[in-house]
Enzyme design. Structure first.
Site, PDB file in Angstrom:
ATOM      1  N   TYR A  51       0.840  -1.208   0.000  1.00  0.00           N
ATOM      2  CA  TYR A  51       0.000   0.000   0.000  1.00  0.00           C
ATOM      3  C   TYR A  51       0.877   1.261   0.000  1.00  0.00           C
ATOM      4  CZ  TYR A  51      -4.423   2.453   0.414  1.00  0.00           C
ATOM      5  OH  TYR A  51      -5.509   3.256   0.163  1.00  0.00           O
TER       6      TYR A  51
ATOM      7  N   LYS B  51      -3.566   8.314   2.521  1.00  0.00           N
ATOM      8  CA  LYS B  51      -4.817   8.120   3.274  1.00  0.00           C
ATOM      9  C   LYS B  51      -4.709   8.684   4.695  1.00  0.00           C
ATOM     10  CE  LYS B  51      -7.403   6.054   0.129  1.00  0.00           C
ATOM     11  NZ  LYS B  51      -8.432   6.863  -0.591  1.00  0.00           N
TER      12      LYS B  51
HETATM   13  C1  IMJ Z   1      -3.782  -1.064  -3.185  1.00  0.00           C
HETATM   14  C2  IMJ Z   1      -2.403  -1.341  -3.173  1.00  0.00           C
HETATM   15  C3  IMJ Z   1      -1.853  -2.286  -2.329  1.00  0.00           C
HETATM   16  C4  IMJ Z   1      -2.663  -2.972  -1.460  1.00  0.00           C
HETATM   17  C5  IMJ Z   1      -4.012  -2.724  -1.474  1.00  0.00           C
HETATM   18  C6  IMJ Z   1      -4.592  -1.761  -2.332  1.00  0.00           C
HETATM   19  N1  IMJ Z   1      -5.046  -3.238  -0.744  1.00  0.00           N
HETATM   20  C7  IMJ Z   1      -6.213  -2.663  -1.105  1.00  0.00           C
HETATM   21  C8  IMJ Z   1      -5.978  -1.734  -2.116  1.00  0.00           C
HETATM   22  C9  IMJ Z   1      -4.856  -4.285   0.252  1.00  0.00           C
HETATM   23  C10 IMJ Z   1      -7.538  -2.981  -0.501  1.00  0.00           C
HETATM   24  C11 IMJ Z   1      -7.000  -0.881  -2.811  1.00  0.00           C
HETATM   25  N2  IMJ Z   1      -7.088   0.456  -2.169  1.00  0.00           N
HETATM   26  C12 IMJ Z   1      -7.656   0.512  -0.838  1.00  0.00           C
HETATM   27  C13 IMJ Z   1      -6.661   1.611  -2.778  1.00  0.00           C
HETATM   28  O1  IMJ Z   1      -6.756   2.663  -2.161  1.00  0.00           O
HETATM   29  C14 IMJ Z   1      -6.068   1.609  -4.118  1.00  0.00           C
HETATM   30  C15 IMJ Z   1      -5.491   2.706  -4.643  1.00  0.00           C
HETATM   31  C16 IMJ Z   1      -4.766   2.731  -5.890  1.00  0.00           C
HETATM   32  C17 IMJ Z   1      -4.706   1.650  -6.767  1.00  0.00           C
HETATM   33  C18 IMJ Z   1      -3.963   1.760  -7.939  1.00  0.00           C
HETATM   34  C19 IMJ Z   1      -3.815   0.613  -8.891  1.00  0.00           C
HETATM   35  C20 IMJ Z   1      -3.438   1.062 -10.276  1.00  0.00           C
HETATM   36  C21 IMJ Z   1      -2.497   2.217 -10.320  1.00  0.00           C
HETATM   37  N3  IMJ Z   1      -2.521   3.126  -9.314  1.00  0.00           N
HETATM   38  C22 IMJ Z   1      -3.290   2.970  -8.189  1.00  0.00           C
HETATM   39  N4  IMJ Z   1      -3.362   3.988  -7.321  1.00  0.00           N
HETATM   40  C23 IMJ Z   1      -4.082   3.884  -6.198  1.00  0.00           C
HETATM   41  O2  IMJ Z   1      -1.750   2.372 -11.285  1.00  0.00           O
END
Ligand code: IMJ
Length: 259
Positions: A159, A166
């Site tokens: 993350y 966040k």
């Molecule tokens: C995202 C990354 C790593 C672990 C993650 C997540 N877990 C969860 C998420 C466990 C649930 C999804 N999440 C909560 C997010 O806030 C995702 C944000 C996000 C995802 C991407 C994927 C594609 C990209 N950029 C991104 N930027 C933010 O290129």
């Protein structure tokens, strides 16, 4: 049979972050529509327009506007159009986040200055910029709702910079709540459990996080998009009139667990 409600009757609500039918923003839109809200969707650019228009059509008569949150001009233009069309708004749902894929893959320690700034700009500053403009149109009181994730509180594999974004977003919720409260505008976040969306696509270990939650969360299941939608309805509605600056976990309880 879907039971119709009226918790959001006569409320004009902007939803940012609808991308496809798996989007959390879409689950919120469906729940808000069910409760009688008049909705406005934004989409990032031409690439997203068709998909978002299709979803707007499914709910009948949802207006869509182009809005790239990295552009102050886009934000100004969008809120001017909303003001002209609706005059007053009652809700804003912010379901937007972005970090570079490489920053969600490598070790956090390797985050670049540019990647850090980009994640903060799109995932955090966009709430401040849009919230400020939205609040000006919330002359009958209003509710701003954003989406966060437990990775702000605890280390979640991969993350990385999004965890910092966040954490900053959640602090922003509190500072915005303090600034906007005297005008009758509430600001809260939903800390949603993991959901398979486009934003979760390609993230390694995602399956194991879903399995771990199912086996260990107090409710022994993963959160359903509809449950997040219903939580957002609560925060957008007058049922939560005494709640602001709050981070509400809608995650089947997984965040309370130690081991
Ligand atoms: C995202 C990354 C790593 C672990 C993650 C997540 N877990 C969860 C998420 C466990 C649930 C999804 N999440 C909560 C997010 O806030 C995702 C944000 C996000 C995802 C991407 C994927 C594609 C990209 N950029 C991104 N930027 C933010 O290129």
């Amino acid at each position: 049979m879907v039971k119709l409600g009226n918790l959001l009757k006569d409320k004009n609500i902007i939803i940012m972050g609808v991308r496809n039918k798996w989007s959390i923003a879409w689950a919120i839109a469906e729940a808000a529509h069910r409760e009688g809200a008049s909705l406005v969707f934004t989409y990032q650019g031409e690439r997203e327009k068709n998909d978002v228009a299709g979803l707007a059509n499914e709910l009948g008569g949802v207006d869509i506007f182009q809005l790239d949150v990295t552009s102050d001009d886009d934000i100004d233009r969008f809120f001017e159009e909303v003001k002209a069309r609706y005059g007053v708004i009652h809700g804003l749902v912010h379901a937007i986040a972005y970090a570079r894929a490489e920053d969600l893959r490598d070790s956090f320690i390797n985050t670049s200055r540019e990647g850090f700034a980009l994640a903060m700009d799109i995932s955090v500053y966009s709430l401040v910029a849009a919230g400020r403009k939205a609040a000006e149109l919330m002359t009958e009181g209003g509710s701003i709702v954003t989406l966060t994730y437990m990775g702000s509180e605890k280390v979640m594999p991969g993350y990385n910079v999004m965890g910092l974004a966040k954490a900053a977003l959640e602090a922003g919720v509190r500072y915005m709540a303090n600034d906007l409260g005297p005008s009758g505008v509430r600001v809260n976040a939903i800390s949603a459990g993991a959901v398979k969306t486009l934003s979760a696509k390609g993230i390694k270990d995602f399956g194991s996080i879903l399995r771990h939650t199912k086996e260990n969360a107090p409710l022994r299941k993963n959160i359903e998009p509809k449950e997040i939608g219903d939580t957002a309805v609560f925060l957008l509605s007058d049922m939560s009139g005494g709640i602001t600056g709050e981070i509400l976990h809608a995650d089947c309880g997984i965040n309370i667990m130690g081991v």
